[in-house]
Design a protein around this motif. Structure first.
Motif, short mmCIF file in Angstrom:
data_model
loop_
_atom_site.label_atom_id
_atom_site.label_comp_id
_atom_site.label_asym_id
_atom_site.label_seq_id
_atom_site.Cartn_x
_atom_site.Cartn_y
_atom_site.Cartn_z
N PHE A 1 -2.80 49.94 45.65
CA PHE A 1 -1.60 49.37 44.60
C PHE A 1 -1.05 48.42 45.21
O PHE A 1 -0.72 47.35 44.60
CB PHE A 1 -0.73 50.82 44.52
N PHE A 2 -0.93 48.11 46.55
CA PHE A 2 -0.26 47.17 46.89
C PHE A 2 -0.95 45.72 47.17
O PHE A 2 -0.49 44.99 46.86
CB PHE A 2 0.27 47.46 48.43
N TYR A 3 -2.37 45.98 47.35
CA TYR A 3 -3.09 44.96 47.80
C TYR A 3 -3.90 44.42 46.43
O TYR A 3 -4.39 43.14 46.25
CB TYR A 3 -3.97 45.09 48.76
N LEU A 4 -4.00 45.26 45.24
CA LEU A 4 -4.96 44.93 43.98
C LEU A 4 -3.74 44.01 43.18
O LEU A 4 -2.60 44.51 43.08
CB LEU A 4 -5.58 45.93 43.46
N PRO A 5 -4.33 43.29 42.68
CA PRO A 5 -3.36 42.25 41.54
C PRO A 5 -3.30 43.05 40.32
O PRO A 5 -4.00 42.88 39.31
CB PRO A 5 -4.13 40.92 41.35
N ILE A 6 -2.35 44.07 40.03
CA ILE A 6 -2.15 44.81 39.11
C ILE A 6 -0.66 44.64 38.58
O ILE A 6 0.15 44.23 39.40
CB ILE A 6 -2.51 46.33 39.18
N HIS A 7 -0.59 44.84 37.40
CA HIS A 7 0.81 44.86 36.72
C HIS A 7 1.69 46.06 37.46
O HIS A 7 1.07 47.18 37.02
CB HIS A 7 0.51 44.77 35.27
N ARG A 8 2.83 45.91 37.86
CA ARG A 8 3.54 46.93 38.51
C ARG A 8 4.73 47.30 37.74
O ARG A 8 5.42 48.24 38.22
CB ARG A 8 3.92 46.48 40.06
N LYS A 9 5.15 46.40 36.59
CA LYS A 9 6.16 47.01 35.94
C LYS A 9 5.81 47.86 35.02
O LYS A 9 4.97 47.75 34.09
CB LYS A 9 6.73 45.74 35.39
N ASN A 10 6.66 49.16 34.90
CA ASN A 10 6.35 49.86 33.89
C ASN A 10 7.88 50.61 33.39
O ASN A 10 8.50 51.27 34.02
CB ASN A 10 5.41 51.12 34.43
N SER A 11 8.01 50.57 32.19
CA SER A 11 9.50 50.87 31.71
C SER A 11 9.45 52.31 31.64
O SER A 11 10.50 53.00 31.60
CB SER A 11 9.79 50.17 30.74
N LEU A 12 8.13 53.01 31.35
CA LEU A 12 8.20 54.42 31.11
C LEU A 12 8.27 55.03 32.67
O LEU A 12 8.32 56.41 32.73
CB LEU A 12 7.04 54.97 30.24
N ALA A 13 7.98 54.70 33.89
CA ALA A 13 7.64 55.19 35.08
C ALA A 13 9.04 56.20 35.44
O ALA A 13 8.55 57.45 35.78
CB ALA A 13 7.71 54.27 36.10
N PRO A 14 10.35 55.83 35.22
CA PRO A 14 11.21 56.89 35.64
C PRO A 14 11.30 57.78 34.77
O PRO A 14 11.61 59.21 35.45
CB PRO A 14 12.62 55.64 35.25
#
Length: 67
Positions: A36-49
């Motif tokens: 998760f830290f090293y791969l270039p993935i989208h990290r913003k997720n409004s549903l996460a909380p």
């Protein structure tokens, strides 16, 4: 783990959860965090909380079965 044993999903020898089980899960979680830290993935997720809240509720309800 105690919930899964209580619901007869699996059993452990002598009724004890072995340390290697926890170490295995630690290794899996560590590897996933690295990816998760090293791969270039989208990290913003409004549903996460909300997803975290649902998971907490689910596991709290499961734990109330065992007690």
């Amino acid at each position: 783990e105690p919930v899964a044993v209580f619901l007869n999903f699996w059993q452990w020898e002598a009724g004890q959860i072995p340390l290697q089980n926890y170490l295995g899960w630690l290794a899996v979680a560590w590897l996933m965090q690295l990816l998760f830290f090293y791969l270039p993935i989208h990290r913003k997720n409004s549903l996460a909380p909300y997803m975290v809240a649902v998971q907490w509720t689910f596991f709290l309800l499961l734990s109330s079965i065992v007690v």
